[in-house]
Motif scaffolding. Structure first.
Motif, PDB file in Angstrom:
ATOM      1  N   GLU A  92       0.321  14.730  -0.915  1.00 23.54           N
ATOM      2  CA  GLU A  92       0.855  13.467  -0.419  1.00 23.54           C
ATOM      3  C   GLU A  92      -0.093  12.835   0.596  1.00 23.54           C
ATOM      4  O   GLU A  92      -0.215  11.613   0.662  1.00 23.54           O
ATOM      5  CB  GLU A  92       2.221  13.705   0.223  1.00 23.54           C
ATOM      6  N   LEU A  93      -0.744  13.665   1.395  1.00 20.70           N
ATOM      7  CA  LEU A  93      -1.652  13.154   2.418  1.00 20.70           C
ATOM      8  C   LEU A  93      -3.032  12.833   1.868  1.00 20.70           C
ATOM      9  O   LEU A  93      -3.825  12.147   2.525  1.00 20.70           O
ATOM     10  CB  LEU A  93      -1.797  14.188   3.545  1.00 20.70           C
ATOM     11  N   GLY A  94      -3.343  13.345   0.680  1.00 14.80           N
ATOM     12  CA  GLY A  94      -4.678  13.182   0.130  1.00 14.80           C
ATOM     13  C   GLY A  94      -5.721  13.936   0.930  1.00 14.80           C
ATOM     14  O   GLY A  94      -6.855  13.479   1.086  1.00 14.80           O
ATOM     15  N   SER A  95      -5.338  15.111   1.450  1.00 18.29           N
ATOM     16  CA  SER A  95      -6.224  15.878   2.332  1.00 18.29           C
ATOM     17  C   SER A  95      -6.491  17.258   1.754  1.00 18.29           C
ATOM     18  O   SER A  95      -5.914  17.659   0.745  1.00 18.29           O
ATOM     19  CB  SER A  95      -5.597  16.001   3.725  1.00 18.29           C
ATOM     20  N   ASP A  96      -7.360  18.000   2.441  1.00 16.32           N
ATOM     21  CA  ASP A  96      -7.698  19.349   2.014  1.00 16.32           C
ATOM     22  C   ASP A  96      -6.587  20.328   2.379  1.00 16.32           C
ATOM     23  O   ASP A  96      -5.721  20.037   3.215  1.00 16.32           O
ATOM     24  CB  ASP A  96      -9.006  19.809   2.675  1.00 16.32           C
ATOM     25  N   PHE A  97      -6.648  21.510   1.766  1.00  9.54           N
ATOM     26  CA  PHE A  97      -5.583  22.495   1.921  1.00  9.54           C
ATOM     27  C   PHE A  97      -6.184  23.896   1.947  1.00  9.54           C
ATOM     28  O   PHE A  97      -7.015  24.237   1.110  1.00  9.54           O
ATOM     29  CB  PHE A  97      -4.597  22.366   0.744  1.00  9.54           C
ATOM     30  N   GLN A  98      -5.793  24.677   2.945  1.00 10.32           N
ATOM     31  CA  GLN A  98      -6.170  26.083   3.022  1.00 10.32           C
ATOM     32  C   GLN A  98      -4.897  26.918   3.148  1.00 10.32           C
ATOM     33  O   GLN A  98      -3.907  26.462   3.710  1.00 10.32           O
ATOM     34  CB  GLN A  98      -7.065  26.348   4.241  1.00 10.32           C
ATOM     35  N   ILE A  99      -4.954  28.127   2.627  1.00  7.64           N
ATOM     36  CA  ILE A  99      -3.770  28.977   2.645  1.00  7.64           C
ATOM     37  C   ILE A  99      -4.164  30.392   3.045  1.00  7.64           C
ATOM     38  O   ILE A  99      -5.198  30.912   2.615  1.00  7.64           O
ATOM     39  CB  ILE A  99      -3.056  28.972   1.274  1.00  7.64           C
ATOM     40  N   THR A 100      -3.354  30.998   3.900  1.00  9.83           N
ATOM     41  CA  THR A 100      -3.539  32.384   4.307  1.00  9.83           C
ATOM     42  C   THR A 100      -2.161  32.937   4.663  1.00  9.83           C
ATOM     43  O   THR A 100      -1.144  32.270   4.466  1.00  9.83           O
ATOM     44  CB  THR A 100      -4.522  32.489   5.495  1.00  9.83           C
ATOM     45  N   SER A 101      -2.122  34.171   5.171  1.00  4.02           N
ATOM     46  CA  SER A 101      -0.834  34.769   5.545  1.00  4.02           C
ATOM     47  C   SER A 101      -0.998  35.587   6.811  1.00  4.02           C
ATOM     48  O   SER A 101      -2.102  36.060   7.122  1.00  4.02           O
ATOM     49  CB  SER A 101      -0.292  35.655   4.412  1.00  4.02           C
ATOM     50  N   GLY A 102       0.091  35.751   7.542  1.00  2.07           N
ATOM     51  CA  GLY A 102       0.063  36.461   8.802  1.00  2.07           C
ATOM     52  C   GLY A 102      -0.516  37.864   8.719  1.00  2.07           C
ATOM     53  O   GLY A 102      -1.366  38.233   9.545  1.00  2.07           O
ATOM     54  N   PRO A 103      -0.100  38.696   7.752  1.00  2.00           N
ATOM     55  CA  PRO A 103      -0.605  40.076   7.715  1.00  2.00           C
ATOM     56  C   PRO A 103      -2.104  40.193   7.498  1.00  2.00           C
ATOM     57  O   PRO A 103      -2.702  41.202   7.880  1.00  2.00           O
ATOM     58  CB  PRO A 103       0.169  40.692   6.532  1.00  2.00           C
ATOM     59  N   THR A 104      -2.752  39.187   6.877  1.00  2.00           N
ATOM     60  CA  THR A 104      -4.194  39.276   6.623  1.00  2.00           C
ATOM     61  C   THR A 104      -5.034  38.894   7.836  1.00  2.00           C
ATOM     62  O   THR A 104      -6.233  39.161   7.860  1.00  2.00           O
ATOM     63  CB  THR A 104      -4.597  38.375   5.448  1.00  2.00           C
ATOM     64  N   LEU A 105      -4.423  38.263   8.839  1.00  2.00           N
ATOM     65  CA  LEU A 105      -5.153  37.836  10.032  1.00  2.00           C
ATOM     66  C   LEU A 105      -4.997  38.908  11.104  1.00  2.00           C
ATOM     67  O   LEU A 105      -4.149  38.816  11.980  1.00  2.00           O
ATOM     68  CB  LEU A 105      -4.621  36.478  10.515  1.00  2.00           C
ATOM     69  N   ARG A 106      -5.811  39.936  11.031  1.00  2.00           N
ATOM     70  CA  ARG A 106      -5.665  41.088  11.920  1.00  2.00           C
ATOM     71  C   ARG A 106      -6.294  40.857  13.289  1.00  2.00           C
ATOM     72  O   ARG A 106      -5.931  41.520  14.250  1.00  2.00           O
ATOM     73  CB  ARG A 106      -6.281  42.327  11.281  1.00  2.00           C
ATOM     74  N   ALA A 107      -7.255  39.951  13.383  1.00  2.00           N
ATOM     75  CA  ALA A 107      -7.942  39.688  14.646  1.00  2.00           C
ATOM     76  C   ALA A 107      -8.307  38.206  14.700  1.00  2.00           C
ATOM     77  O   ALA A 107      -8.344  37.527  13.662  1.00  2.00           O
ATOM     78  CB  ALA A 107      -9.207  40.558  14.747  1.00  2.00           C
ATOM     79  N   PRO A 108      -8.591  37.669  15.897  1.00  2.00           N
ATOM     80  CA  PRO A 108      -8.944  36.249  15.996  1.00  2.00           C
ATOM     81  C   PRO A 108     -10.114  35.843  15.112  1.00  2.00           C
ATOM     82  O   PRO A 108     -10.135  34.727  14.597  1.00  2.00           O
ATOM     83  CB  PRO A 108      -9.271  36.086  17.485  1.00  2.00           C
ATOM     84  N   LYS A 109     -11.081  36.748  14.925  1.00  2.00           N
ATOM     85  CA  LYS A 109     -12.238  36.405  14.084  1.00  2.00           C
ATOM     86  C   LYS A 109     -11.834  36.156  12.632  1.00  2.00           C
ATOM     87  O   LYS A 109     -12.553  35.477  11.895  1.00  2.00           O
ATOM     88  CB  LYS A 109     -13.291  37.506  14.152  1.00  2.00           C
ATOM     89  N   ASP A 110     -10.684  36.689  12.193  1.00  2.00           N
ATOM     90  CA  ASP A 110     -10.217  36.426  10.827  1.00  2.00           C
ATOM     91  C   ASP A 110      -9.680  35.009  10.690  1.00  2.00           C
ATOM     92  O   ASP A 110      -9.735  34.418   9.611  1.00  2.00           O
ATOM     93  CB  ASP A 110      -9.115  37.427  10.447  1.00  2.00           C
ATOM     94  N   LEU A 111      -9.137  34.466  11.781  1.00  2.00           N
ATOM     95  CA  LEU A 111      -8.590  33.114  11.748  1.00  2.00           C
ATOM     96  C   LEU A 111      -9.655  32.052  11.976  1.00  2.00           C
ATOM     97  O   LEU A 111      -9.515  30.912  11.506  1.00  2.00           O
ATOM     98  CB  LEU A 111      -7.492  32.986  12.817  1.00  2.00           C
ATOM     99  N   LEU A 112     -10.711  32.407  12.691  1.00  2.00           N
ATOM    100  CA  LEU A 112     -11.717  31.428  13.104  1.00  2.00           C
ATOM    101  C   LEU A 112     -12.308  30.625  11.953  1.00  2.00           C
ATOM    102  O   LEU A 112     -12.451  29.394  12.064  1.00  2.00           O
ATOM    103  CB  LEU A 112     -12.824  32.141  13.894  1.00  2.00           C
TER     104      LEU A 112
END
Length: 349
Positions: A92-112
Motif C-alpha cells: 500500500e505504501l509502495g515501499s520496501d519490506f524486510q522481515i525477521t523474527s524475535g528469536p533470530t535476533l540474539r544480539a544487537p549486531k544481528d539487528l543492525l
C-alpha cells in the motif's frame, strides 16, 4: 539509557537480512500464484473490519503528510492474519519490506543490518517480537524514537562511540503473547491493533475466494461446513480447504466441491461439526473416564494421556475453554455440562 553494542574484529559477521519481498499482482490465470493465498492489497483483506479501518486511516494520514507510517504492534492468537496484514502494508505504501523474527535476533549486531538497510518509509516486520532478548530490545529503542543507533567500536581505552542516523522507517511487530512485552517496548508503538477470531460468514467468504486461487470451486454449503470447523482461524480454514480439495480431486473427480464431499473429507481427519479434533476428544474423555469429570491437575492429565502438559495448555485447552467445555479452577480442570452434552454422554450423578 539504551545499551550500546560493541563491534570488534573478532566477532562473527552479522547475518544478511532477508531480501525485500515484492509479490506480483494476483491473477487467476497465473500458475505461479496458485498457492499464494495471501491478499495483495488492503481491499482484499477479509475480516478484522475494525483493525482494517484503523489501518486504512493510518495509511492515508501518513501518505497525506508524506511521513513514514507510525510503528504498529499487531497482537492476537496465531493464525489470524497478523503477518498477512504486515505484508500488505508496504504494498500500500509502495515501499520496501524486510522481515525477521524475535528469536533470530540474539544480539544487537544481528539487528543492525536490518536497521542500516531500511530505506525511507520502508517497513521492518519483526514476528514474535515478545521474544527479543533484553540487549536487542534496548538497542532498538533509539531506532524507534529518534531513528538513530549508537555503535561502540573497539574495546578498552581505544573504544569510541559512533552515532549513526537512520532514515525514517516503520517497525511492525507481531506477538501472540502481548503480556510478555515489556512496558518500555510496548509504549514505543504509537499504534496497536488486536486481532479477534473470525466470524463464520467472513471465513465462508474467504474460503470461496481462496478456492478460486487454488483453481477449484466450493459450493456455499461446502464453504460453510469448512468455516464452522475452522475454529474462527483463517490459517486453519486454509489448511482444511487444501485437504478438502485433495480429497475431492480423488473422490469427486469433477464439479464444485459439494457439502457432502466436504463433510466426508473432514470426517476422515476426525474433525467434528464444531471443530473438535481427536486430541480434544481424548482430553475430554480422559477427564471424564479417568478423573470422573475432574477436578484434575494438568500434570496428571498429561501423564494419563502421555502428552506433555505444555502441549495441552498451548494447543488443546484454549479452544475447549472458548467453547465452554472445561473450566480451570484452583483445584484443577473440570468438564462442564456443555461437554457432556456435546459428547452425548450422560453426566455422572
Amino acid at each position: 539509557m539504551a545499551r550500546k553494542t560493541v563491534v570488534t574484529g573478532s566477532e562473527q559477521q552479522a547475518p544478511e537480512p532477508e531480501p525485500v519481498r515484492k509479490s506480483p499482482e494476483f491473477s487467476i490465470d497465473n500458475p505461479e500464484l496458485d498457492d499464494d493465498l495471501r491478499p495483495q492489497s488492503l481491499k482484499e483483506v477479509i475480516g478484522q473490519r475494525k483493525v482494517i479501518e484503523r489501518v486504512r486511516i493510518m495509511l492515508e494520514a501518513a501518505q497525506t503528510r508524506g511521513d513514514a507510517l507510525g510503528h504498529l504492534l499487531l497482537e492476537g492468537p496465531p493464525g489470524l492474519g497478523k503477518t498477512t496484514l504486515a505484508m500488505v502494508l508496504p504494498k500500500e505504501l509502495g515501499s520496501d519490506f524486510q522481515i525477521t523474527s524475535g528469536p533470530t535476533l540474539r544480539a544487537p549486531k544481528d539487528l543492525l543490518p536490518y536497521l542500516t538497510r531500511a530505506s525511507e518509509k520502508s517497513v521492518l516486520f519483526i514476528d514474535e517480537i515478545h521474544r527479543l532478548p533484553p540487549a536487542v530490545e534496548e538497542f532498538i529503542y533509539p531506532a524507534m524514537e529518534d531513528f538513530r543507533v549508537d555503535i561502540a567500536l573497539g574495546d578498552g581505552l581505544n573504544a569510541r562511540t559512533v552515532n549513526m542516523s537512520l532514515k525514517p522507517f516503520t517497525i511492525v511487530g507481531a506477538t501472540t503473547r502481548s503480556g510478555m512485552l515489556t512496558a518500555p517496548l510496548r509504549d514505543r508503538f504509537v499504534n496497536r491493533a488486536h486481532f479477534d477470531f473470525y466470524e463464520h460468514d467472513d471465513l465462508t467468504t474467504l474460503l470461496i475466494r481462496n478456492a478460486r486461487k487454488l483453481r477449484t470451486e466450493l459450493t456455499e454449503d461446502a464453504a460453510q461446513e469448512i468455516a464452522t470447523r475452522s475454529r474462527g482461524t483463517p490459517r486453519k480454514a486454509n489448511n482444511l480447504l487444501r485437504w478438502t480439495r485433495d480429497f475431492a480431486q480423488v473422490r469427486q473427480k469433477a464439479g464444485p466441491i459439494s457439502g457432502d464431499v466436504a463433510r466426508e473429507a473432514l470426517a476422515m481427519i476426525e474433525i467434528d461439526a464444531i471443530g473438535l479434533e481427536e486430541m480434544d476428544r481424548r482430553y475430554l474423555m480422559t477427564l471424564i473416564t479417568v478423573f470422573t469429570g475432574g477436578p484434575a491437575g494438568i500434570q496428571a492429565i498429561g501423564h494419563s494421556m502421555n502428552v506433555p502438559p505444555d502441549t495441552l495448555e498451548d494447543e488443546v485447552e484454549p479452544f475447549l475453554l472458548r467453547q465452554g467445555f472445561i473450566q480451570r479452577t484452583p483445584r484443577g480442570r473440570m468438564v462442564t455440562a456443555a461437554a457432556w452434552e456435546h459428547l452425548k454422554i450422560p453426566p455422572l450423578k
